[in-house]
Write an enzyme that holds these catalytic residues in place. Structure first.
Site, PDB file in Angstrom:
ATOM      1  N   TYR A   1     105.389  52.986 143.285  1.00 59.95           N
ATOM      2  CA  TYR A   1     104.778  53.324 141.668  1.00 59.95           C
ATOM      3  C   TYR A   1     105.221  54.919 141.216  1.00 59.95           C
ATOM      4  O   TYR A   1     104.603  55.611 141.600  1.00 59.95           O
ATOM      5  CB  TYR A   1     103.223  53.414 141.827  1.00 59.95           C
ATOM      6  CG  TYR A   1     102.879  52.261 142.908  1.00 59.95           C
ATOM      7  CD1 TYR A   1     102.489  50.962 142.056  1.00 59.95           C
ATOM      8  CD2 TYR A   1     101.805  52.539 144.116  1.00 59.95           C
ATOM      9  CE1 TYR A   1     101.975  50.163 143.000  1.00 59.95           C
ATOM     10  CE2 TYR A   1     101.367  51.227 144.469  1.00 59.95           C
ATOM     11  CZ  TYR A   1     101.288  49.962 143.962  1.00 59.95           C
ATOM     12  OH  TYR A   1     100.769  49.072 144.421  1.00 59.95           O
TER      13      TYR A   1
ATOM     14  N   SER B   1      97.221  55.897 135.009  1.00 60.33           N
ATOM     15  CA  SER B   1      96.165  56.420 134.338  1.00 60.33           C
ATOM     16  C   SER B   1      94.889  56.879 135.566  1.00 60.33           C
ATOM     17  O   SER B   1      94.572  58.107 135.598  1.00 60.33           O
ATOM     18  CB  SER B   1      95.389  55.490 133.269  1.00 60.33           C
ATOM     19  OG  SER B   1      94.605  56.149 133.090  1.00 60.33           O
ATOM     20  N   TRP B   2      94.360  56.016 136.073  1.00 63.94           N
ATOM     21  CA  TRP B   2      93.259  56.310 137.139  1.00 63.94           C
ATOM     22  C   TRP B   2      93.756  57.060 138.397  1.00 63.94           C
ATOM     23  O   TRP B   2      92.842  57.825 138.870  1.00 63.94           O
ATOM     24  CB  TRP B   2      92.297  55.247 137.275  1.00 63.94           C
ATOM     25  CG  TRP B   2      92.621  53.958 138.192  1.00 63.94           C
ATOM     26  CD1 TRP B   2      93.745  53.302 138.333  1.00 63.94           C
ATOM     27  CD2 TRP B   2      91.519  53.261 138.977  1.00 63.94           C
ATOM     28  NE1 TRP B   2      93.377  52.279 139.111  1.00 63.94           N
ATOM     29  CE2 TRP B   2      92.172  52.057 139.425  1.00 63.94           C
ATOM     30  CE3 TRP B   2      90.236  53.303 139.007  1.00 63.94           C
ATOM     31  CZ2 TRP B   2      91.505  51.037 140.255  1.00 63.94           C
ATOM     32  CZ3 TRP B   2      89.557  52.456 139.836  1.00 63.94           C
ATOM     33  CH2 TRP B   2      90.271  51.527 140.480  1.00 63.94           C
TER      34      TRP B   2
ATOM     35  N   GLN C   1      92.807  51.432 132.251  1.00 70.09           N
ATOM     36  CA  GLN C   1      92.384  51.465 133.555  1.00 70.09           C
ATOM     37  C   GLN C   1      91.091  52.110 133.411  1.00 70.09           C
ATOM     38  O   GLN C   1      90.694  53.147 132.569  1.00 70.09           O
ATOM     39  CB  GLN C   1      93.272  52.247 134.461  1.00 70.09           C
ATOM     40  CG  GLN C   1      94.365  51.276 134.837  1.00 70.09           C
ATOM     41  CD  GLN C   1      95.297  51.707 136.048  1.00 70.09           C
ATOM     42  OE1 GLN C   1      95.617  52.955 135.904  1.00 70.09           O
ATOM     43  NE2 GLN C   1      95.692  51.086 136.954  1.00 70.09           N
TER      44      GLN C   1
ATOM     45  N   GLY D   1      92.960  47.619 136.737  1.00 69.83           N
ATOM     46  CA  GLY D   1      92.288  48.068 137.793  1.00 69.83           C
ATOM     47  C   GLY D   1      92.699  47.401 139.260  1.00 69.83           C
ATOM     48  O   GLY D   1      93.338  47.822 139.910  1.00 69.83           O
TER      49      GLY D   1
ATOM     50  N   ASP E   1      94.102  44.369 140.194  1.00 70.66           N
ATOM     51  CA  ASP E   1      95.177  43.364 140.227  1.00 70.66           C
ATOM     52  C   ASP E   1      94.775  41.759 140.619  1.00 70.66           C
ATOM     53  O   ASP E   1      94.594  41.159 139.572  1.00 70.66           O
ATOM     54  CB  ASP E   1      96.645  43.732 140.915  1.00 70.66           C
ATOM     55  CG  ASP E   1      97.141  45.248 140.446  1.00 70.66           C
ATOM     56  OD1 ASP E   1      96.111  46.086 140.130  1.00 70.66           O
ATOM     57  OD2 ASP E   1      98.315  45.330 140.457  1.00 70.66           O
TER      58      ASP E   1
ATOM     59  N   ARG F   1     100.868  41.227 148.726  1.00 69.36           N
ATOM     60  CA  ARG F   1     100.891  41.554 147.375  1.00 69.36           C
ATOM     61  C   ARG F   1     100.417  40.240 146.511  1.00 69.36           C
ATOM     62  O   ARG F   1     100.619  39.386 147.257  1.00 69.36           O
ATOM     63  CB  ARG F   1     102.490  41.741 146.799  1.00 69.36           C
ATOM     64  CG  ARG F   1     103.189  43.058 147.409  1.00 69.36           C
ATOM     65  CD  ARG F   1     102.569  44.314 146.654  1.00 69.36           C
ATOM     66  NE  ARG F   1     102.855  44.312 145.199  1.00 69.36           N
ATOM     67  CZ  ARG F   1     102.412  45.272 144.473  1.00 69.36           C
ATOM     68  NH1 ARG F   1     101.766  46.277 144.903  1.00 69.36           N
ATOM     69  NH2 ARG F   1     102.439  45.260 143.159  1.00 69.36           N
TER      70      ARG F   1
ATOM     71  N   TYR G   1      96.167  43.402 149.261  1.00 65.69           N
ATOM     72  CA  TYR G   1      95.775  43.849 148.368  1.00 65.69           C
ATOM     73  C   TYR G   1      94.274  43.977 148.013  1.00 65.69           C
ATOM     74  O   TYR G   1      93.312  44.406 148.804  1.00 65.69           O
ATOM     75  CB  TYR G   1      96.614  43.444 147.187  1.00 65.69           C
ATOM     76  CG  TYR G   1      97.202  44.240 146.360  1.00 65.69           C
ATOM     77  CD1 TYR G   1      97.707  45.556 146.581  1.00 65.69           C
ATOM     78  CD2 TYR G   1      97.411  44.051 144.840  1.00 65.69           C
ATOM     79  CE1 TYR G   1      98.228  46.421 145.792  1.00 65.69           C
ATOM     80  CE2 TYR G   1      98.072  44.789 144.056  1.00 65.69           C
ATOM     81  CZ  TYR G   1      98.508  46.134 144.590  1.00 65.69           C
ATOM     82  OH  TYR G   1      99.183  46.862 143.596  1.00 65.69           O
ATOM     83  N   TRP G   2      93.751  43.554 146.868  1.00 67.04           N
ATOM     84  CA  TRP G   2      92.657  43.715 146.192  1.00 67.04           C
ATOM     85  C   TRP G   2      91.767  42.462 146.917  1.00 67.04           C
ATOM     86  O   TRP G   2      90.435  42.303 146.515  1.00 67.04           O
ATOM     87  CB  TRP G   2      92.511  43.869 144.769  1.00 67.04           C
ATOM     88  CG  TRP G   2      93.079  45.086 144.492  1.00 67.04           C
ATOM     89  CD1 TRP G   2      94.470  45.526 143.953  1.00 67.04           C
ATOM     90  CD2 TRP G   2      92.363  46.346 144.292  1.00 67.04           C
ATOM     91  NE1 TRP G   2      94.478  46.838 143.769  1.00 67.04           N
ATOM     92  CE2 TRP G   2      93.020  47.447 143.822  1.00 67.04           C
ATOM     93  CE3 TRP G   2      90.981  46.880 144.576  1.00 67.04           C
ATOM     94  CZ2 TRP G   2      92.628  48.774 143.790  1.00 67.04           C
ATOM     95  CZ3 TRP G   2      90.591  48.066 144.578  1.00 67.04           C
ATOM     96  CH2 TRP G   2      91.664  49.215 143.907  1.00 67.04           C
TER      97      TRP G   2
ATOM     98  N   GLU H   1      97.999  52.995 151.293  1.00 73.00           N
ATOM     99  CA  GLU H   1      97.356  52.588 150.018  1.00 73.00           C
ATOM    100  C   GLU H   1      95.807  52.051 150.314  1.00 73.00           C
ATOM    101  O   GLU H   1      95.069  52.260 149.526  1.00 73.00           O
ATOM    102  CB  GLU H   1      98.239  51.658 149.259  1.00 73.00           C
ATOM    103  CG  GLU H   1      97.889  51.275 148.076  1.00 73.00           C
ATOM    104  CD  GLU H   1      99.045  50.320 147.212  1.00 73.00           C
ATOM    105  OE1 GLU H   1      99.992  50.077 148.032  1.00 73.00           O
ATOM    106  OE2 GLU H   1      98.966  50.032 146.106  1.00 73.00           O
TER     107      GLU H   1
HETATM  108  C1  2M8 Z   1      98.369  48.732 141.400  1.00 72.53           C
HETATM  109  O1  2M8 Z   1      98.767  48.230 140.086  1.00 72.53           O
HETATM  110  C2  2M8 Z   1     100.201  48.294 140.079  1.00 72.53           C
HETATM  111  C3  2M8 Z   1     100.189  47.701 138.399  1.00 72.53           C
HETATM  112  O2  2M8 Z   1      99.420  48.467 137.638  1.00 72.53           O
HETATM  113  C4  2M8 Z   1     101.116  47.384 140.712  1.00 72.53           C
HETATM  114  O3  2M8 Z   1     100.578  46.517 141.528  1.00 72.53           O
HETATM  115  O4  2M8 Z   1     102.138  47.413 140.540  1.00 72.53           O
HETATM  116  C5  2M8 Z   1      96.779  48.761 141.604  1.00 72.53           C
HETATM  117  O5  2M8 Z   1      96.264  48.980 142.587  1.00 72.53           O
HETATM  118  C6  2M8 Z   1      96.335  49.900 140.506  1.00 72.53           C
HETATM  119  O6  2M8 Z   1      94.981  49.913 140.418  1.00 72.53           O
HETATM  120  C7  2M8 Z   1      96.937  51.299 140.661  1.00 72.53           C
HETATM  121  O7  2M8 Z   1      96.571  52.111 139.568  1.00 72.53           O
HETATM  122  C8  2M8 Z   1      98.590  51.107 140.825  1.00 72.53           C
HETATM  123  C9  2M8 Z   1      99.059  52.442 141.136  1.00 72.53           C
HETATM  124  O8  2M8 Z   1      98.495  53.039 142.484  1.00 72.53           O
HETATM  125  O9  2M8 Z   1      99.025  50.038 141.686  1.00 72.53           O
END
Ligand code: 2M8
Length: 444
Positions: A35, A40-41, A113, A174, A176, A210, A369-370, A414
C-alpha cells in the site's frame, strides 16, 4: 517499569522506526510495498502514532490528507501520492476523478473510509506538550471546519434518509472482503471490468489471504459504475446497485462526532456547529439502536437495494459498543456477547481478541483478510470504546493481549490468524505500528 506487553521499550522503538521508515515526507505510506500511497483511515491511525513522537508531524499527516478533500466534503479513500516507482492496482486511471473534480492537488479515488480522523485530532491535542499548544491549537482551528464538512457529507449525502446510518458504496470503504458484502456482491449483474492485472497477490506471495478474482471483478465493476455516475451521490442513490447502511462506519461517525464536540472549545466552534454535531450524534445513536436486536445482541447492517438485513456475526456486530452507547441495556448485552464462545470467548482463540468474523460463522476463514483474522486497529477502536464505557479491566486485558500478539515478532503485521496468532498480510504496516505506540503509552 511500564507494562509493555512483553515488548519493553524496544517495542516502542521498533514501532517508531516503522513510521519513520514509511514516512514519505509529510505523509506516510500505509505499508512499504503493498500500500504505497496515502490511505484515509490509515492516515488517521498513523497520526495517532505520530502524536506520540511529534504532535506537529501528526497534524501534518491529516492536513495533507484533507488537502485532497472534495468540494462535497468527502475525504477520499486513497490519495495517490507515490510516484511511478511504487505501482498499485487499481491506480488513478481506473477512477478518472480529475474529469469530475479537477481542482484537487493530487489524484484520488472516488469513495471514502470510516471517519477516524476526529479521534486522531483529539488524541493529538491530548498529547501536545504545553509549550507547543498555541501553534497546534491554531492548526486545529484551521482543520476543524474541514472535519465538520467531512461529517456533514456523511450525515447528508451518505444518509439522504436522515436515518443516522451512513450508506457505503463499495467494499473498499473499509473492510474489503468481509462476508457482510457477499450477498450484495453476488447480485451484481454481469460483472465485466475488462482485462486487468492484480499486483497484490504476487506482492504478498499468498493469494489465499487476499480477496478472490470473483471479488475483484465486482469491485472493479462497481468502480466503473461510480465513474459512469460521475461520483454524483444523487445519481448513485437512484441507479447504483451497492448501497449498504453500514453500522460499523456509522458507529465510527458517532464516536467522531463526540470527539469533535470534545474539541469544540479548543477549535472555537460556533454554537451552530456545536448544535449540528450534537444533532448528528443523537441521530447516529438512534440509527444504531434501530438496528440492534436485544435478544441476539447483534447490530445488523442493512442492504438498501435488496431491502434486507445483513445478519452476520462479525466485528461490526458491536457497533453500539464502538459508538460508546449510552444505553446500559445495549452495553451489557453486547459485553456479554463479546466474551461469548461466538467471539472472544471461543475456546480455540490464541488471544482473547475480537476477530473480524466470528469463528462460528460459516463464512469464517481464519487466514483470509477481513473474513476471520484479528486486525489491531479494530481492537484499538474497541479498547478505546470499552475504556470510555467504564469496562476498563476488559480494555486493559485487550490492550495487553494485543501488544503481546504484535510483539511476538518485529514485523508489525497487517492482521493475525486468530487460532495460532500467526502474523499475516503485509509487514511493517503503518497503522499496526501506530496503535502499538498508543497502547504502549496507555500501559505505562
Ligand atoms: C485494504 O484495502 C485496500 C484497498 O483500499 C486493498 O486491499 O488493496 C483494507 O484493509 C483497507 O481498510 C485499508 O485502508 C487498506 C490500506 O491499509 O488496505
Amino acid at each position: 517499569m511500564p507494562d509493555s506487553g512483553g515488548g519493553g521499550p524496544a517495542l516502542r522503538d521498533r514501532a517508531a522506526a516503522v513510521l519513520h521508515e514509511n514516512d514519505a515526507g509529510g505523509w506516510t505510506r500505509a505499508a512499504p510495498r503493498l500500500y504505497p500511497h496515502q490511505w484515509s483511515w490509515d492516515s488517521a491511525f498513523i497520526a495517532i502514532g505520530w502524536a506520540h513522537l511529534d504532535a506537529g508531524r501528526a497534524l501534518t499527516e491529516l492536513e495533507g490528507l484533507f488537502a485532497a478533500q472534495w468540494p462535497t466534503g468527502m475525504v477520499p479513500h486513497i490519495v495517490f501520492r507515490a510516484g511511478p516507482d511504487h505501482p498499485y492496482f487499481p491506480g488513478p486511471e481506473w477512477w478518472d476523478v480529475s474529469a469530475v473534480v479537477p481542482s484537487l492537488p493530487a489524484a484520488t479515488t472516488g469513495i471514502c473510509q470510516p471517519p477516524v480522523h476526529a479521534l486522531a485530532v483529539r488524541r493529538i491535542w491530548q498529547l501536545t506538550p504545553a509549550d507547543a499548544r498555541p501553534a497546534i491549537r491554531a492548526r486545529i482551528q484551521a482543520l476543524y471546519p474541514r472535519l465538520v464538512a467531512w461529517h456533514r457529507y456523511l450525515a447528508t449525502e451518505r444518509d439522504p434518509e436522515a436515518s443516522g446510518l451512513v450508506t457505503t458504496y463499495h467494499p473498499w470503504e473499509g473492510t474489503d472482503n468481509s462476508p457482510r458484502w457477499d450477498r450484495a456482491l453476488a447480485r451484481i449483474q454481469a460483472p465485466d471490468p475488462g482485462p486487468y492485472t492484480r499486483l497484490d497477490e504476487s506482492e504478498l506471495g499468498d493469494p489465499s489471504q487476499r480477496p478472490t478474482n470473483w471479488d475483484y471483478d465486482r469491485y472493479l465493476t462497481l468502480v466503473e459504475l461510480l465513474r459512469k455516475y460521475r461520483y454524483d451521490d444523487g445519481l448513485i442513490y437512484q441507479h447504483y446497485p451497492f448501497l449498504i447502511k453500514d453500522v460499523f462506519f456509522s458507529a465510527v461517525l458517532v464516536a467522531a462526532n463526540a470527539a469533535l464536540l470534545d474539541l469544540a472549545d479548543v477549535a472555537g466552534a460556533s454554537d451552530s456547529d456545536r448544535e449540528t454535531l450534537a444533532g448528528w450524534l443523537d441521530r447516529g445513536r438512534a440509527g444504531l439502536a434501530a438496528r440492534f436486536d436485544a435478544r441476539s445482541g447483534l447490530c445488523a447492517d442493512y442492504d438498501v437495494r435488496a431491502k434486507e438485513d445483513i445478519r452476520l456475526r462479525t466485528f461490526a456486530t458491536f457497533a453500539p459498543l464502538f459508538a460508546r452507547t449510552a444505553d446500559a441495556g445495549q452495553r451489557d448485552v453486547q459485553l456479554q456477547l463479546l466474551d461469548s464462545a461466538d467471539f472472544c470467548g471461543h475456546p480455540g482463540l490464541h488471544w482473547r481478541l475480537l476477530p473480524s468474523t466470528s469463528p462460528a460463522e460459516p463464512a469464517f476463514e481464519s487466514r483470509t483478510y477481513w473474513r476471520g483474522p484479528v486486525w489491531p486497529v479494530i481492537n484499538w477502536l474497541l479498547t478505546e470504546a470499552l475504556t470510555a464505557l467504564g469496562a476498563t479491566d476488559r480494555a486493559a486485558q485487550m490492550r495487553r493481549e494485543s501488544l503481546a500478539q504484535i510483539a511476538g515478532n518485529g514485523d508489525f503485521a497487517e492482521y493475525y490468524e486468530p487460532f495460532t496468532g500467526e502474523h499475516l498480510g503485509s509487514q511493517h504496516q503503518s497503522w499496526t505500528a501506530a496503535v502499538t505506540l498508543d497502547w504502549l503509552s496507555a500501559a505505562s
